[in-house]
Design a protein around this motif. Structure first.
Motif, PDB file in Angstrom:
ATOM      1  N   ILE A  27     -37.980   6.883 -19.396  1.00 12.52           N
ATOM      2  CA  ILE A  27     -38.976   6.126 -18.633  1.00 12.52           C
ATOM      3  C   ILE A  27     -39.393   4.873 -19.403  1.00 12.52           C
ATOM      4  O   ILE A  27     -39.619   3.811 -18.806  1.00 12.52           O
ATOM      5  N   LEU A  28     -39.485   4.967 -20.719  1.00 10.22           N
ATOM      6  CA  LEU A  28     -39.812   3.794 -21.535  1.00 10.22           C
ATOM      7  C   LEU A  28     -38.811   2.679 -21.291  1.00 10.22           C
ATOM      8  O   LEU A  28     -39.192   1.520 -21.053  1.00 10.22           O
ATOM      9  N   PHE A  29     -37.528   2.996 -21.315  1.00  8.43           N
ATOM     10  CA  PHE A  29     -36.515   1.954 -21.173  1.00  8.43           C
ATOM     11  C   PHE A  29     -36.334   1.502 -19.722  1.00  8.43           C
ATOM     12  O   PHE A  29     -36.032   0.337 -19.470  1.00  8.43           O
ATOM     13  N   VAL A  30     -36.533   2.407 -18.779  1.00  9.00           N
ATOM     14  CA  VAL A  30     -36.429   2.019 -17.366  1.00  9.00           C
ATOM     15  C   VAL A  30     -37.538   1.043 -16.998  1.00  9.00           C
ATOM     16  O   VAL A  30     -37.305   0.021 -16.332  1.00  9.00           O
ATOM     17  N   THR A  31     -38.778   1.337 -17.410  1.00 11.14           N
ATOM     18  CA  THR A  31     -39.892   0.439 -17.078  1.00 11.14           C
ATOM     19  C   THR A  31     -39.778  -0.894 -17.819  1.00 11.14           C
ATOM     20  O   THR A  31     -40.149  -1.936 -17.280  1.00 11.14           O
ATOM     21  N   THR A  32     -39.261  -0.867 -19.045  1.00 10.60           N
ATOM     22  CA  THR A  32     -39.020  -2.120 -19.755  1.00 10.60           C
ATOM     23  C   THR A  32     -37.963  -2.954 -19.027  1.00 10.60           C
ATOM     24  O   THR A  32     -38.083  -4.177 -18.923  1.00 10.60           O
ATOM     25  N   ALA A  33     -36.941  -2.283 -18.501  1.00  3.34           N
ATOM     26  CA  ALA A  33     -35.909  -2.980 -17.727  1.00  3.34           C
ATOM     27  C   ALA A  33     -36.497  -3.574 -16.453  1.00  3.34           C
ATOM     28  O   ALA A  33     -36.159  -4.710 -16.076  1.00  3.34           O
ATOM     29  N   PHE A  34     -37.375  -2.821 -15.775  1.00  6.01           N
ATOM     30  CA  PHE A  34     -38.048  -3.340 -14.576  1.00  6.01           C
ATOM     31  C   PHE A  34     -38.782  -4.633 -14.908  1.00  6.01           C
ATOM     32  O   PHE A  34     -38.659  -5.643 -14.192  1.00  6.01           O
ATOM     33  N   GLN A  35     -39.557  -4.604 -15.958  1.00  6.34           N
ATOM     34  CA  GLN A  35     -40.345  -5.773 -16.340  1.00  6.34           C
ATOM     35  C   GLN A  35     -39.442  -6.961 -16.663  1.00  6.34           C
ATOM     36  O   GLN A  35     -39.705  -8.085 -16.231  1.00  6.34           O
TER      37      GLN A  35
END
Length: 521
Positions: free
Chosen positions: A142-150
């Protein structure tokens, strides 16, 4: 750091340059060209009207007949019209902003606050779902997915060709904002222990945010166009890709899911890095040779409200988090004009947070969490009440009080991240942190409306923020203490902590003598 960039990017993207109606007609004398835009008095100062001009066909006719404005023609008698040909925007500060790009002025001015609200709604939705997804699928993904979203949607906004497209992309950008902050906070809190965990949860995350916040005006100063600024703010996200192979999953979360072998592999790798000898069996309670194997504990957001003590804890933490974030954004936005230069204003507002985060770190090392939070709330409320007593000619004193209030509230906001993570068990930690963050983001959405109340009473926003702080300080008395205690792994371990009770009532319902009040807490 990316959250420090993104949280206040709209300060520059949505800033309103000086503007007035565009006059395309060239068949005007110099006198008429200078007087086509009416003069308005705003806040005691004269400036060109932003949304109207004298009717151009009438002005053209008067100019053709040689009439002189102000001598032959009384300008107040002339009929006015809107900016039918568009607007002319000053480029003294910005090359372009979203406002000048899509003409979000005059009749379209309502889109300005709506844009910010959509962004914060994205943050709110992201905070709500990311916490639960993190507890289900793991902290690291989730950390990397949300960073990718941003990163992806910040980059996509560069190519927006309309306000609608920009706003939709901004919402998805907001889904990653703060969601990765919370995921990283919880991941670090579960991997680290002791003073290292306190250092990371306070200075590590918060000073990283402040560093990004202070770098924002620096980038905006050299990149005066909104597209180039967004492009620059999206590029740092690429730096985080290699960290996938460096950052481990939380062993605590893996154990809560019954994945003891994976957790043990991470611990052994850490032992190798730190050059220490790991025991032959790392987690005895989870060994497959034991008759009682660890069973996966399934929990969800409803568990936060199911049992009375946890329900009260959750509601109080939501109230305190809401108060902290409302005060933080309220004071940040109200002090945005500390200096005539918006870049210096933004930097000052960011720089104040550095001593606040250092204070938070020191408090986390040596003070009980409950009393530290109460202290920051009271320290934040007092200057907010005192502002209304300051004479008009002592504006510098008002500024000092505002900055003292922001210092206290910022310190408390940093404390709350760690305090919340320490109160909940591993199976609910990210969900609880996400829920509290979601509720606090409602304060972000309401802050622009709160500041608008100054139109009715200049000090009303400060009185409301101060009152919220006082009420939250009293409610914090009923929270359990977590200072110096191990993180709870299960819901049962959380229930074993001291029960929430009124500090003035003894166990049998009798009043506690004043001299014993401290021990009852």
């Amino acid at each position: 750091m990316p959250n420090g960039f993104g949280a206040f990017t709209l300060v520059f993207l949505m800033d309103i340059p000086s503007h007035h109606c565009l006059v395309l007609d060239v068949n005007l004398t110099e006198d008429w060209r200078k007087t086509t835009i009416p003069i308005m008095v705003v806040n005691g100062k004269q400036e060109l009207s932003r949304c109207s001009r004298y009717r151009l066909d009438v002005v053209r006719n008067l100019s053709a007949h040689g009439y002189i404005p102000g001598r032959d023609v009384n300008l107040t008698d002339l009929e006015q019209e809107g900016c039918v040909d568009g607007w002319s925007y000053s480029r003294d500060i910005y090359q372009s902003t979203i406002v000048s790009e899509f003409d979000l002025v005059c009749n379209e001015q309502w889109k300005q606050p709506l844009t910010s609200t959509v962004f914060f709604l994205g943050v709110l939705v992201g905070s709500f779902f990311s916490g639960q997804l993190s507890d289900r699928f793991g902290r690291k993904p989730i950390l990397f997915v949300t960073t990718a979203f941003q990163t992806i949607f910040t980059f996509a906004q560069v190519f927006s060709n309309s306000w609608t497209t920009f706003t939709i992309l901004l919402f998805f950008n907001g889904l990653g904002q703060m969601s990765n902050f919370v995921a990283a906070l919880v991941l670090g809190a579960e991997i680290f222990t002791g003073n290292v965990r306190v250092l990371y949860s306070s200075l590590g995350t918060c000073l990283g945010f402040a560093a990004g916040y202070m770098l924002l005006p620096l980038c905006a100063y050299f990149l005066r166009g909104w597209r180039s600024l967004l492009l620059a703010l999206s590029l740092p996200g690429l730096v985080y890709l290699p960290l996938w192979w460096l950052i481990p999953e939380s062993p605590r979360w893996l154990l809560s899911q019954g994945r003891a072998e994976e957790a043990e592999a991470i611990i052994r790798k850490a032992a190798k890095w730190n050059k220490v000898q790991a025991p032959r069996v790392v987690f005895e309670d989870y060994s497959i040779n034991k008759t009682k194997t660890h069973q996966k504990e399934n929990s969800n957001a409803f568990d936060l409200l199911r049992e009375s003590n946890m329900r009260i804890t959750t509601l109080i933490l939501c109230l305190v988090s809401f108060t902290m974030i409302t005060g933080y954004y309220g004071l940040s936005l109200s002090t945005s004009q500390l200096h005539s230069d918006p870049y210096i204003s933004c930097f000052i507002s960011a720089a104040v947070e550095v001593p606040a985060y250092i204070s938070s770190w020191l408090a986390l090392r040596s003070l009980p969490r409950r009393w530290a939070v109460i202290g920051t709330l009271v320290l934040g409320a007092v200057p907010l009440y005192l502002i209304q007593l300051v004479p008009q000619n002592l504006s510098d004193l008002s500024l000092v009080l505002k900055m003292l209030g922001k210092y206290a509230i910022t310190t408390g906001s940093s404390l709350m991240f760690t305090y919340t993570a320490e109160l909940y068990p591993t199976v609910l930690r990210n969900t609880a942190t996400g829920i509290c963050t979601t509720v606090s983001r409602v304060g972000c959405c309401l802050t622009p409306i709160l500041l608008k109340l100054s139109l009715y009473s200049k000090y009303l926003p400060y009185i409301i923020m101060g009152t919220l702080a006082v009420v939250s300080a009293f409610a914090t008395l009923f929270l359990p203490e977590s200072f110096g205690r191990p993180l709870p792994e299960t819901i049962q371990q959380m229930h074993k902590r001291e029960r929430i009770k009124c500090p003035c009532i003894g166990r049998k319902g009798t009043l506690v003598p004043t001299e014993h009040l401290g021990s009852s807490l």
